[in-house]
Design a protein around this motif. Structure first.
Motif, PDB file in Angstrom:
ATOM      1  N   ASP A   1      98.683  33.691   8.471  1.00 23.70           N
ATOM      2  CA  ASP A   1      98.548  32.286   7.576  1.00 23.70           C
ATOM      3  C   ASP A   1      98.073  31.350   8.500  1.00 23.70           C
ATOM      4  OD1 ASP A   1      99.062  30.273   5.920  1.00 23.70           O
ATOM      5  OD2 ASP A   1     101.133  30.260   6.301  1.00 23.70           O
TER       6      ASP A   1
ATOM      7  N   PRO B   1     101.016  23.315   6.501  1.00 25.41           N
ATOM      8  CA  PRO B   1     101.669  22.450   5.393  1.00 25.41           C
ATOM      9  C   PRO B   1     101.002  21.388   5.047  1.00 25.41           C
ATOM     10  CG  PRO B   1     103.249  23.467   7.023  1.00 25.41           C
ATOM     11  CD  PRO B   1     102.042  23.681   7.565  1.00 25.41           C
TER      12      PRO B   1
ATOM     13  N   ASP C   1     103.639  24.187   0.931  1.00 28.51           N
ATOM     14  CA  ASP C   1     102.649  25.259   2.059  1.00 28.51           C
ATOM     15  C   ASP C   1     102.462  26.598   1.152  1.00 28.51           C
ATOM     16  OD1 ASP C   1     101.813  26.047   4.707  1.00 28.51           O
ATOM     17  OD2 ASP C   1     103.135  27.896   4.342  1.00 28.51           O
TER      18      ASP C   1
ATOM     19  N   GLY D   1     105.180  28.913   2.799  1.00 27.60           N
ATOM     20  CA  GLY D   1     106.500  28.168   2.964  1.00 27.60           C
ATOM     21  C   GLY D   1     106.816  27.552   3.984  1.00 27.60           C
ATOM     22  N   VAL D   2     107.507  26.463   4.038  1.00 30.44           N
ATOM     23  CA  VAL D   2     107.689  25.634   4.979  1.00 30.44           C
ATOM     24  C   VAL D   2     109.055  26.207   5.701  1.00 30.44           C
ATOM     25  CG1 VAL D   2     108.554  23.121   5.890  1.00 30.44           C
ATOM     26  CG2 VAL D   2     106.808  23.431   4.408  1.00 30.44           C
ATOM     27  N   VAL D   3     109.100  26.429   6.759  1.00 32.63           N
ATOM     28  CA  VAL D   3     110.291  26.804   7.559  1.00 32.63           C
ATOM     29  C   VAL D   3     111.147  25.910   8.427  1.00 32.63           C
ATOM     30  CG1 VAL D   3     109.457  29.127   7.704  1.00 32.63           C
ATOM     31  CG2 VAL D   3     109.320  27.654   9.540  1.00 32.63           C
TER      32      VAL D   3
ATOM     33  N   GLY E   1     113.608  23.982   6.939  1.00 31.94           N
ATOM     34  CA  GLY E   1     112.360  24.015   5.982  1.00 31.94           C
ATOM     35  C   GLY E   1     112.755  23.391   4.500  1.00 31.94           C
TER      36      GLY E   1
ATOM     37  N   ARG F   1     106.426  22.595   9.538  1.00 32.37           N
ATOM     38  CA  ARG F   1     106.043  23.733  10.186  1.00 32.37           C
ATOM     39  C   ARG F   1     106.288  25.093   9.354  1.00 32.37           C
ATOM     40  NH1 ARG F   1     109.459  26.496  13.708  1.00 32.37           N
ATOM     41  NH2 ARG F   1     110.582  24.259  14.228  1.00 32.37           N
ATOM     42  N   ASP F   2     105.246  26.071   9.261  1.00 34.21           N
ATOM     43  CA  ASP F   2     105.282  26.942   8.577  1.00 34.21           C
ATOM     44  C   ASP F   2     105.721  28.192   9.537  1.00 34.21           C
ATOM     45  OD1 ASP F   2     103.222  28.002   9.675  1.00 34.21           O
ATOM     46  OD2 ASP F   2     102.031  27.705   7.726  1.00 34.21           O
TER      47      ASP F   2
END
Length: 687
Positions: free
Chosen positions: A173, A177, A202, A205-207, A223, A246-247
């Protein structure tokens, strides 16, 4: 990691421009930028050693040519296997390359499964001619996002071939985001700040959300959160806060809006009494011992700060004495001490005590006289020397380029096109002059642009800049941690520092130019002898800044730490300098320790110069110039000059052929808070 100079997906991303690892060449002066827009790319293969997986047999090392610590020799049985756990940031088709040796003439077929599903039944593993001859069997399979179990299991009673490692080209990926919006403070106390922001989105997904005060990360939130309360803060203190999304792949968004917040006073508003009877003793050429009588407070004294030159030089001293080190020889100093309490109330100053340090230390190299050469600058950043003895200098925020003669005559000669700021530490940074100036009149600049940080070439005819041409682009940029230094080494190749762009994982990713020192030819392609065949010369750097070479051609580098230790490093090709695993010294195998460290309050280094094997390191937050004698591969005792005298010191460069330094300030930036035009350039005579 497995490293390749170019690979198909990267080539697709860097069509029309020299990519971050030097894979293709520009067809126009501007370059075409990143053409990939799918949010994922095929990552250069990640290696998983057999001995680190589950080996149903023994890990042996009796046949040469393996990688890692050995290879898996499975049991002679049907179903004997090696299994790896493989992480993929995104779901999709992947290439699985299995390195093996089979010293017999008998095929040893195996079933290959991914997460329990067979993807290759009775895959051949024929003889390789010898147990020391290693070959690859490659198949394609789909991986899921996250953890995957990949198993190679024997189909016969002979077991599998000897298995060395699995190399996985997994989807990655690469889409960051979106930017967190509307960062705001919802509640403020004396030691807490409650923050809120609008959620980022994102493709995967945003973590996490990383929360920064200026260039240092101070907290993070989950996230799925859009609020965070920062605790343990100092009362009556300004914090300049930003948030990044951050992802899972480590992609980091652009910065949110910046919010300056000052914590409240406590109910305790009574400062401690002033320390008394300050005395100095044990004065040497670089240190002095101070002692004083204790202050009192209605609640309690939490520490003492030592002042000299109008600012703090040592903070939070516990007890009533301190030895001040790093002082310059043959120099007059005046010291005072103030007490503080838990409410951040500060006492009045103690009596002042004055001392003069001892004689010049052995080895010389002492800054003798300093003279203002030029004023009216706004964040002068890069400085390089022209053949006529004048300097060519960049301004970070204006993107202007100037010349400055030894007599102090300043002239604007151009503006770098396509340069942009980052509302932080990016913009127009380093500059270098081609050693073959007489034949080409080329200068080189490093600057932030729309897609990232670039290195470009221009022509300077002595009066004006022209012929802008991109050499390297797509080095990730961020608000902070952009690196930016650009210098020619004694080998005739260009060296550049690239920060981690607030994406810590990039520093250890040899396929990324970020968190690295880069080395390349004047056409932007990797220099011969680079350790990985790419632009990368060394890695594991957070925000590398100064570059300088000693008399033996050894490369030294100054580097900004995170919250505790700044570094002076001796750089060798291919070495790993530890970030983010290490900040300063650590005992991790394969990681190289710095030669000297400082607290971030003493240094926050930028430029670096070497004169007669003495290094001089400019300090921003530390507001001083550090002198560090070098002896071979060792660095001696540092001493500090001009502490709190000229403010934030940015760039220091040796004048060619002379024992003379030029030194610039950076007081007009967001940390210095001085108005535009407040910065100066000095010259320093070295004895």
């Amino acid at each position: 990691m497995m490293h390749r100079t170019c690979f198909a997906a990267q080539a697709a991303l860097w069509v029309g421009a020299i990519g971050a690892l030097g894979c293709s060449s520009a067809s126009t002066a501007e370059g075409d930028g990143n053409l990939g827009n799918s949010g994922s790319e095929l990552l250069a293969g990640t290696d998983y050693e057999a001995e680190d997986g589950v080996c149903q047999g023994t890990v042996d090392s009796n046949h040469t040519g393996y990688s890692g610590r050995g290879f898996c020799n499975t049991n002679n049985a049907v179903g004997a296997y090696v299994e790896w756990t493989v992480s993929a940031a995104a779901a999709g088709p992947s290439s699985l390359a299995i390195r093996y040796a089979n010293g017999t003439t008998t095929d040893r077929p195996a079933t290959i499964s991914v997460n329990g599903a067979v993807v290759a039944n009775a895959q051949p593993f024929p003889g390789t001619g010898a147990w020391t001859t290693w070959e690859l069997q490659t198949i394609n399979a789909n991986l899921v996002a996250g953890s995957n179990k990949i198993r190679v299991a024997s189909n016969t009673a002979n077991g599998t071939a000897n298995l060395d490692k699995l190399t996985v080209d997994a989807p990655r990926d690469t889409q960051a985001p979106t930017t967190p919006q509307n960062l705001r403070a919802t509640d403020v106390t004396s030691n807490t700040i409650a923050l809120a922001w609008n959620a980022s989105t994102d493709n995967v997904g945003v973590v996490a959300y990383d929360i920064y005060h200026d260039g240092n990360k101070i907290s993070e939130a989950a996230g799925n959160a859009t609020t965070k309360t920062l605790t343990g803060l100092q009362p009556k203190t300004e914090y300049r806060l930003t948030v990044f999304a951050r992802d899972a792949a480590g992609n980091v968004s652009a910065t949110s809006n910046s919010v300056p917040v000052t914590t409240s006073p406590t109910s305790d508003t009574e400062p401690p009494t002033a320390p008394g009877n300050l005395k100095a003793s044990d004065v040497t050429n670089n240190s002095v011992k101070l002692a004083w009588t204790a202050s009192t407070d209605n609640v309690g004294v939490t520490g003492y700060d030592v002042y000299s030159g109008g600012g703090v030089i040592v903070t939070n001293v516990q007890g009533t004495q301190a030895t001040i080190t790093g002082l310059a020889a043959n120099t007059d100093y005046s010291f005072t001490v103030k007490a503080k309490d838990a409410g951040n109330n500060v006492s009045g100053a103690s009596n002042a005590v004055s001392v003069r340090t001892g004689n010049v230390p052995p080895g010389g190299g002492v800054p003798k006289t300093i003279t203002q050469l030029s004023s009216g600058w706004t964040i002068p950043w890069g400085l390089a020397w022209l053949p006529d003895g004048s300097a060519i200098i960049t301004e970070r925020e204006s993107f202007n380029v100037y010349t400055l003669t030894p007599s102090g005559t300043k002239k604007q000669v151009g503006k770098v096109p396509n340069a942009v700021g980052t509302t932080g530490e990016g913009g127009l940074m380093g500059i270098a002059v081609d050693p073959n100036w007489s034949s080409n009149h080329h200068i080189y600049v490093m600057h932030s642009a729309s897609e990232g940080n670039r290195i470009a070439r221009m022509t300077f005819d002595g009066n004006a800049l022209s012929d802008y041409k991109v050499l390297i682009q797509g080095i990730k940029k961020s608000k902070y941690h952009n690196g930016g230094r650009l210098k020619f080494g004694p080998d005739g190749y260009l060296y550049a520092t690239a920060g981690d762009a607030q994406t810590q994982s990039l520093a250890q990713d040899k396929n990324s130019p970020n968190g690295k020192i880069l080395r390349f030819k004047t056409d932007g392609t990797p220099a011969p002898g680079n350790p990985f065949g790419t632009l990368v010369y060394s890695y594991g750097h957070r925000n590398p800044q100064g570059l300088a070479w000693d008399s033996a051609g050894r490369l030294w580098e100054s580097e900004l730490g995170d919250g505790s230790q700044d570094e002076l490093n001796l750089i060798t090709a291919g070495a790993n300098y530890g970030w983010p695993t290490c900040e300063g010294n650590c005992n991790v195998s394969g990681m190289t320790n710095p030669k000297k460290t400082w607290s971030t309050g003493e240094a926050s280094p930028s430029g670096l110069a070497i004169v007669n094997d003495v290094a001089y390191m400019a300090a921003l937050k530390g507001k001083r110039l550090w002198r560090i004698p070098l002896s071979g591969t060792s660095a001696g005792t540092p001493t500090a000059y001009y502490v709190n005298t000229y403010g934030r010191l940015r760039t220091v460069e040796k004048v060619p052929g002379q024992s003379l330094l030029w030194l610039s300030t950076t007081n007009s930036d967001f940390n210095g808070k001085e108005p535009a035009g407040s910065d100066k350039i000095f010259k320093i005579t070295i004895e």
